[in-house]
Design a protein around this motif. Structure first.
Motif, PDB file in Angstrom:
ATOM      1  N   ASP A  52       0.886  -1.434  -0.048  1.00 60.84           N
ATOM      2  CA  ASP A  52      -0.082   0.121  -0.067  1.00 60.84           C
ATOM      3  C   ASP A  52       0.764   1.283  -0.059  1.00 60.84           C
ATOM      4  OD1 ASP A  52      -2.722  -1.160  -0.055  1.00 60.84           O
ATOM      5  OD2 ASP A  52      -2.311  -1.508   2.163  1.00 60.84           O
ATOM      6  N   VAL A  53       2.002   1.215   0.909  1.00 56.26           N
ATOM      7  CA  VAL A  53       2.917   2.294   0.682  1.00 56.26           C
ATOM      8  C   VAL A  53       4.138   1.835   0.930  1.00 56.26           C
ATOM      9  CG1 VAL A  53       3.177   4.430   2.105  1.00 56.26           C
ATOM     10  CG2 VAL A  53       1.056   3.734   2.003  1.00 56.26           C
ATOM     11  N   MET A  54       5.132   2.494   0.526  1.00 58.56           N
ATOM     12  CA  MET A  54       6.649   1.986   0.432  1.00 58.56           C
ATOM     13  C   MET A  54       7.385   3.070   0.458  1.00 58.56           C
ATOM     14  SD  MET A  54       8.484  -0.938  -2.074  1.00 58.56           S
ATOM     15  CE  MET A  54       7.299  -0.313  -3.682  1.00 58.56           C
ATOM     16  N   ILE A  55       8.374   3.084   1.206  1.00 63.49           N
ATOM     17  CA  ILE A  55       9.591   4.318   1.276  1.00 63.49           C
ATOM     18  C   ILE A  55      10.830   3.453   0.817  1.00 63.49           C
ATOM     19  CG2 ILE A  55      10.863   5.798   2.428  1.00 63.49           C
ATOM     20  CD1 ILE A  55       8.550   5.998   4.492  1.00 63.49           C
ATOM     21  N   THR A  56      11.554   4.087  -0.157  1.00 61.84           N
ATOM     22  CA  THR A  56      12.958   3.570  -0.471  1.00 61.84           C
ATOM     23  C   THR A  56      13.813   4.878  -0.494  1.00 61.84           C
ATOM     24  OG1 THR A  56      12.577   4.392  -2.780  1.00 61.84           O
ATOM     25  CG2 THR A  56      11.836   2.184  -2.462  1.00 61.84           C
ATOM     26  N   PRO A  57      15.154   4.415  -0.509  1.00 59.30           N
ATOM     27  CA  PRO A  57      16.237   5.568  -0.527  1.00 59.30           C
ATOM     28  C   PRO A  57      15.996   6.221  -1.820  1.00 59.30           C
ATOM     29  CG  PRO A  57      17.202   3.528   0.124  1.00 59.30           C
ATOM     30  CD  PRO A  57      15.784   3.109  -0.406  1.00 59.30           C
ATOM     31  N   SER A  58      16.472   7.353  -2.133  1.00 57.45           N
ATOM     32  CA  SER A  58      16.211   8.082  -3.321  1.00 57.45           C
ATOM     33  C   SER A  58      16.983   7.433  -4.491  1.00 57.45           C
ATOM     34  CB  SER A  58      16.668   9.422  -3.076  1.00 57.45           C
ATOM     35  OG  SER A  58      17.847   9.755  -2.701  1.00 57.45           O
ATOM     36  N   PRO A  73      12.886  -1.310  -0.812  1.00 60.04           N
ATOM     37  CA  PRO A  73      12.158  -0.645   0.036  1.00 60.04           C
ATOM     38  C   PRO A  73      13.028  -0.724   1.440  1.00 60.04           C
ATOM     39  CG  PRO A  73      11.361  -2.752  -0.153  1.00 60.04           C
ATOM     40  CD  PRO A  73      12.508  -2.773  -1.128  1.00 60.04           C
ATOM     41  N   ILE A  74      12.735   0.372   2.327  1.00 62.91           N
ATOM     42  CA  ILE A  74      13.336   0.239   3.789  1.00 62.91           C
ATOM     43  C   ILE A  74      12.053   0.353   4.743  1.00 62.91           C
ATOM     44  CG2 ILE A  74      15.488   1.344   3.130  1.00 62.91           C
ATOM     45  CD1 ILE A  74      14.310   4.193   4.226  1.00 62.91           C
ATOM     46  N   ILE A  75      10.900   1.111   4.102  1.00 62.07           N
ATOM     47  CA  ILE A  75       9.658   0.840   5.083  1.00 62.07           C
ATOM     48  C   ILE A  75       8.666   0.367   4.246  1.00 62.07           C
ATOM     49  CG2 ILE A  75       8.055   2.186   6.245  1.00 62.07           C
ATOM     50  CD1 ILE A  75      10.484   3.933   7.191  1.00 62.07           C
ATOM     51  N   ILE A  76       7.736  -0.597   4.562  1.00 62.52           N
ATOM     52  CA  ILE A  76       6.501  -0.962   3.947  1.00 62.52           C
ATOM     53  C   ILE A  76       5.269  -0.931   4.889  1.00 62.52           C
ATOM     54  CG2 ILE A  76       5.278  -2.749   2.727  1.00 62.52           C
ATOM     55  CD1 ILE A  76       8.132  -3.768   1.955  1.00 62.52           C
ATOM     56  N   TYR A  96       8.600  -9.721   3.342  1.00 64.58           N
ATOM     57  CA  TYR A  96       9.494  -8.652   3.418  1.00 64.58           C
ATOM     58  C   TYR A  96      10.577  -8.333   4.536  1.00 64.58           C
ATOM     59  CZ  TYR A  96       4.894  -6.187   1.779  1.00 64.58           C
ATOM     60  OH  TYR A  96       3.943  -5.967   0.994  1.00 64.58           O
ATOM     61  N   ARG A  97      10.729  -9.206   5.371  1.00 65.28           N
ATOM     62  CA  ARG A  97      11.599  -9.151   6.276  1.00 65.28           C
ATOM     63  C   ARG A  97      12.928  -9.905   5.621  1.00 65.28           C
ATOM     64  NH1 ARG A  97      10.656  -7.531  11.146  1.00 65.28           N
ATOM     65  NH2 ARG A  97       8.718  -7.032  11.748  1.00 65.28           N
ATOM     66  N   THR A  98      12.749 -10.448   4.478  1.00 63.77           N
ATOM     67  CA  THR A  98      13.881 -11.004   3.797  1.00 63.77           C
ATOM     68  C   THR A  98      14.676 -10.125   2.927  1.00 63.77           C
ATOM     69  OG1 THR A  98      12.664 -11.824   1.643  1.00 63.77           O
ATOM     70  CG2 THR A  98      12.649 -13.545   3.560  1.00 63.77           C
ATOM     71  N   ILE A  99      14.268  -8.741   2.713  1.00 67.20           N
ATOM     72  CA  ILE A  99      14.727  -7.695   1.973  1.00 67.20           C
ATOM     73  C   ILE A  99      15.823  -7.068   2.855  1.00 67.20           C
ATOM     74  CG2 ILE A  99      14.207  -5.417   0.834  1.00 67.20           C
ATOM     75  CD1 ILE A  99      11.391  -6.455   0.789  1.00 67.20           C
ATOM     76  N   PRO A 100      17.019  -7.130   2.339  1.00 71.39           N
ATOM     77  CA  PRO A 100      18.025  -6.725   3.304  1.00 71.39           C
ATOM     78  C   PRO A 100      18.097  -5.268   3.854  1.00 71.39           C
ATOM     79  CG  PRO A 100      18.863  -7.677   1.216  1.00 71.39           C
ATOM     80  CD  PRO A 100      17.468  -7.547   0.885  1.00 71.39           C
ATOM     81  N   LYS A 101      17.612  -4.328   3.201  1.00 69.49           N
ATOM     82  CA  LYS A 101      17.509  -2.897   3.871  1.00 69.49           C
ATOM     83  C   LYS A 101      16.135  -2.764   4.624  1.00 69.49           C
ATOM     84  CE  LYS A 101      21.450  -1.591   1.613  1.00 69.49           C
ATOM     85  NZ  LYS A 101      22.715  -0.976   2.278  1.00 69.49           N
ATOM     86  N   PHE A 102      15.365  -3.519   4.619  1.00 67.39           N
ATOM     87  CA  PHE A 102      14.055  -3.485   5.068  1.00 67.39           C
ATOM     88  C   PHE A 102      14.373  -3.259   6.602  1.00 67.39           C
ATOM     89  CE2 PHE A 102      10.116  -5.256   7.136  1.00 67.39           C
ATOM     90  CZ  PHE A 102       9.125  -4.157   6.547  1.00 67.39           C
TER      91      PHE A 102
END
Length: 103
Positions: A52-58, A73-76, A96-102
């Motif tokens: 629904d919403v995702m934040i990534t580094p620029s 993504p760093i935040i979902i 989601y928790r398998t994403i390295p920078k999450f």
């Protein structure tokens, strides 16, 4: 596979309000805010999903060979509904928790 229908007006409004607040709060910060039609690839599971919403580094990282699929993504945030609550809280959250920078 989980069949997903379009969200309810309340679901949509919650996601919109949250993403707008984040987008405003992160203005001039090195982040980007995306809404539910942005595809995410989770290679360790391997699945595509549309948070629904995702934040990534620029500095976006895209799936190799794709221009439309984010991988960093760093935040979902997911707006929970009765029909998808268990899937969002269990399987998607574990993916989601398998994403390295999450975070």
């Amino acid at each position: 596979m989980i069949s997903m229908t379009s969200g309810t007006p309340n679901h949509n409004q919650i996601a919109l309000n949250f993403s707008a607040a984040l987008n405003f709060s992160l203005k001039r910060q090195p982040y980007r805010v995306f809404i539910s039609d942005q595809r995410l690839w989770i290679p360790k599971k391997p699945i595509y999903t549309y948070p629904d919403v995702m934040i990534t580094p620029s500095n976006l990282q895209l799936q190799q060979g794709r221009k439309d699929t984010i991988t960093n993504p760093i935040i979902i945030a997911e707006v929970l509904s009765n029909s998808t609550r268990n899937y969002d809280k269990d399987k998607k959250n574990a993916a989601y928790r398998t994403i390295p920078k999450f975070q």
